[in-house]
Motif scaffolding. Structure first.
Motif, PDB file in Angstrom:
ATOM      1  N   LYS A  82       0.830  -1.219   0.000  1.00 47.25           N
ATOM      2  CA  LYS A  82       0.000   0.000   0.000  1.00 47.25           C
ATOM      3  C   LYS A  82       0.855   1.257   0.000  1.00 47.25           C
ATOM      4  CE  LYS A  82      -3.252   2.826   2.528  1.00 47.25           C
ATOM      5  NZ  LYS A  82      -4.205   3.018   3.632  1.00 47.25           N
ATOM      6  N   LEU A  83       1.986   1.209   0.696  1.00 46.52           N
ATOM      7  CA  LEU A  83       2.750   2.442   0.901  1.00 46.52           C
ATOM      8  C   LEU A  83       3.571   2.798  -0.332  1.00 46.52           C
ATOM      9  CD1 LEU A  83       3.720   1.823   4.625  1.00 46.52           C
ATOM     10  CD2 LEU A  83       1.820   3.160   3.698  1.00 46.52           C
ATOM     11  N   ARG A  84       3.826   4.118  -0.483  1.00 52.24           N
ATOM     12  CA  ARG A  84       4.499   4.621  -1.669  1.00 52.24           C
ATOM     13  C   ARG A  84       6.001   4.728  -1.417  1.00 52.24           C
ATOM     14  NH1 ARG A  84      -1.062   6.610  -1.266  1.00 52.24           N
ATOM     15  NH2 ARG A  84      -0.308   6.868   0.859  1.00 52.24           N
ATOM     16  N   LEU A  85       6.768   4.280  -2.391  1.00 53.01           N
ATOM     17  CA  LEU A  85       8.229   4.189  -2.247  1.00 53.01           C
ATOM     18  C   LEU A  85       8.872   5.561  -2.105  1.00 53.01           C
ATOM     19  CD1 LEU A  85      10.929   2.586  -2.390  1.00 53.01           C
ATOM     20  CD2 LEU A  85      10.812   2.832  -4.879  1.00 53.01           C
ATOM     21  N   MET A  86       8.539   6.494  -2.976  1.00 54.03           N
ATOM     22  CA  MET A  86       9.350   7.717  -3.118  1.00 54.03           C
ATOM     23  C   MET A  86       9.182   8.697  -1.964  1.00 54.03           C
ATOM     24  SD  MET A  86      11.065   7.023  -5.731  1.00 54.03           S
ATOM     25  CE  MET A  86      11.957   8.564  -5.891  1.00 54.03           C
ATOM     26  N   TYR A  87       7.984   8.766  -1.389  1.00 57.23           N
ATOM     27  CA  TYR A  87       7.743   9.799  -0.356  1.00 57.23           C
ATOM     28  C   TYR A  87       7.169   9.245   0.934  1.00 57.23           C
ATOM     29  CZ  TYR A  87       3.641   9.461  -3.372  1.00 57.23           C
ATOM     30  OH  TYR A  87       2.626   8.982  -4.173  1.00 57.23           O
ATOM     31  N   GLU A  88       7.149   7.927   1.082  1.00 58.11           N
ATOM     32  CA  GLU A  88       6.858   7.317   2.387  1.00 58.11           C
ATOM     33  C   GLU A  88       7.972   6.338   2.754  1.00 58.11           C
ATOM     34  OE1 GLU A  88       2.887   5.846   1.364  1.00 58.11           O
ATOM     35  OE2 GLU A  88       2.005   7.177   2.865  1.00 58.11           O
ATOM     36  N   ALA A  89       8.135   5.272   1.962  1.00 56.03           N
ATOM     37  CA  ALA A  89       9.082   4.213   2.346  1.00 56.03           C
ATOM     38  C   ALA A  89      10.536   4.683   2.325  1.00 56.03           C
ATOM     39  CB  ALA A  89       8.901   2.997   1.429  1.00 56.03           C
ATOM     40  N   ASN A  90      10.951   5.404   1.273  1.00 56.17           N
ATOM     41  CA  ASN A  90      12.360   5.827   1.196  1.00 56.17           C
ATOM     42  C   ASN A  90      12.767   6.783   2.315  1.00 56.17           C
ATOM     43  OD1 ASN A  90      13.481   4.272  -0.810  1.00 56.17           O
ATOM     44  ND2 ASN A  90      13.084   5.742  -2.453  1.00 56.17           N
ATOM     45  N   PRO A  91      12.016   7.882   2.541  1.00 56.45           N
ATOM     46  CA  PRO A  91      12.444   8.757   3.639  1.00 56.45           C
ATOM     47  C   PRO A  91      12.418   8.060   4.995  1.00 56.45           C
ATOM     48  CG  PRO A  91      10.358   9.538   2.660  1.00 56.45           C
ATOM     49  CD  PRO A  91      10.894   8.482   1.765  1.00 56.45           C
ATOM     50  N   MET A  92      11.379   7.251   5.248  1.00 59.22           N
ATOM     51  CA  MET A  92      11.304   6.550   6.537  1.00 59.22           C
ATOM     52  C   MET A  92      12.431   5.511   6.653  1.00 59.22           C
ATOM     53  SD  MET A  92       9.110   8.103   8.193  1.00 59.22           S
ATOM     54  CE  MET A  92       7.471   8.552   8.671  1.00 59.22           C
ATOM     55  N   SER A  93      12.788   4.875   5.542  1.00 57.75           N
ATOM     56  CA  SER A  93      13.875   3.885   5.580  1.00 57.75           C
ATOM     57  C   SER A  93      15.217   4.549   5.849  1.00 57.75           C
ATOM     58  CB  SER A  93      13.936   3.106   4.257  1.00 57.75           C
ATOM     59  OG  SER A  93      12.728   2.391   4.071  1.00 57.75           O
TER      60      SER A  93
END
Ligand code: AHG
Ligand code: MN
Ligand code: MN
Ligand code: MN
Length: 336
Positions: free
Chosen positions: A276-287
């Motif tokens: 569900k989560l978006r790579l560019m502006y949720e998963a990447n910054p949080m990672s």
């Protein structure tokens, strides 16, 4: 001892190791000011006419909340005149937002989820703003920026962070040298450094997942959760606690403060979507934040920051937080 402000922290980082370019410092200050504006609107709630939904849908197929659109506007207006950006991208905009010709163009790209946790807006639960900064390819000075310029791996992020609008409003930031947290002093309008080195314990007894999706998970995810639920007498030999706030910023903030593992895995509801989560502006910054705090972040199979993006709004499975738990979940996925 007098606490540091965000500005003082950034100036010291810039002075210390040239770890921070002046343009990035300006960018962080502009974004932090926009988050103050959003926090102010959020705290007004019904009194500010910011609750409720609009008729419109975003590119994600989600009905937009008033605050989704308002927060997006605040970030666009705050950032477009400063001369530090080449373009912006947002969960709430189908394609990239170019800098108007009347303003100078900079060398950075700003991506954001302007209002994360939208389903919590009308029920007065913590929400936030997530942002990620990339360097634009050098040649954009001679041509128009394209979506392709944004499709860079998470490892190339210059900095990342989030604001969480909760009992306190906080700004959590990494410029690649650990994770720091600032608490908003509303009287002074200043971000005050209150967490100077946020780290995630490698082990935890707390997991975060939306259990209502259990019947749709892949077997490895089901195996991991079943083992957690088996408690002391099960294979894990300890009891686990569960939390699920349904605002990623709040669930991630909790694990940055006291550890934990956050999972939004692939599920069979929409098999073609990896998550569900978006790579560019949720998963990447949080990672980036989680790794900088000593944690780990995978999509169940590979390190999220190593994923080569192919689309601006692409989705991804997310398993992040306490290193040893993330490694266990990932191992189970590799075992199939
Ligand atoms: P957004 O509000 O920006 O669309 O993001 C919501 C995301 C994330 O914040 C949260 O972890 C997740 O959606 C919750 O999903 P469920 O409502 O399916 O639990
Ligand atoms: Mn979000
Ligand atoms: Mn959002
Ligand atoms: Mn949304």
């Amino acid at each position: 001892m007098k606490r540091k402000t965000l500005t003082q922290y950034l100036v010291e980082q810039q002075r210390a190791e040239q770890a921070l370019e002046p343009e990035v410092r300006l960018l962080i200050e502009v974004v932090s000011r926009a988050c103050k504006t959003i926090s102010h609107a959020v705290s007004k709630g019904a009194l500010g006419g910011v609750l409720g939904s609009l008729e419109s849908e975003n590119v994600q197929g989600e009905v937009q909340k008033k605050l989704d659109v308002m927060s997006n506007e605040v970030l666009l207006e705050a950032n477009e005149w400063g001369g530090h950006l080449a373009a912006m991208a947002s969960e709430e905009m189908e394609t990239i937002h170019l800098i108007p010709n009347r303003y100078p163009k900079g060398e950075f790209l700003l991506l954001f989820d302007p209002l994360d946790g939208s389903s919590n807006i009308d029920v007065n639960v913590s929400i936030g703003t997530i942002f990620s900064v990339l360097r634009a390819p050098s040649e954009v000075s001679g041509r128009e920026v394209t979506e392709q310029d944004f499709l860079q791996k998470g490892t190339t992020q210059v900095c990342a962070g989030y604001a969480v609008y909760g009992p306190q409003t906080m700004l959590i930031l990494t410029i690649g040298r650990g994770v720091v947290g600032f608490t908003l002093d509303r009287e002074m309008g200043s971000w005050i450094l209150t967490h100077d080195n946020m780290t995630i314990p490698e082990d935890t007894k707390e997991f975060a997942i939306n259990m209502s999706n259990m019947r749709h998970w892949a077997p490895p995810m089901r195996r991991y959760i079943d083992e957690c639920l088996a408690g002391k007498t099960g294979p894990r030999g300890k009891d686990f606690n569960m939390r699920w706030i349904a605002s990623m910023v709040a669930d991630v903030h909790r694990l940055l403060v006291r550890g934990g593992v956050f999972m939004y895995p692939w599920d069979a509801r929409e098999p073609g979507k990896p998550g569900k989560l978006r790579l560019m502006y949720e998963a990447n910054p949080m990672s980036m934040l989680v790794e900088q705090a000593g944690g780990a972040a995978t999509d169940g199979h590979q390190r999220i920051l190593d994923i080569q993006p192919t689309a601006l709004h692409q989705r991804v499975g997310v398993v992040l937080g306490s290193k040893n738990e993330v490694e266990r979940v990932t191992k189970y996925h590799h075992e199939g």
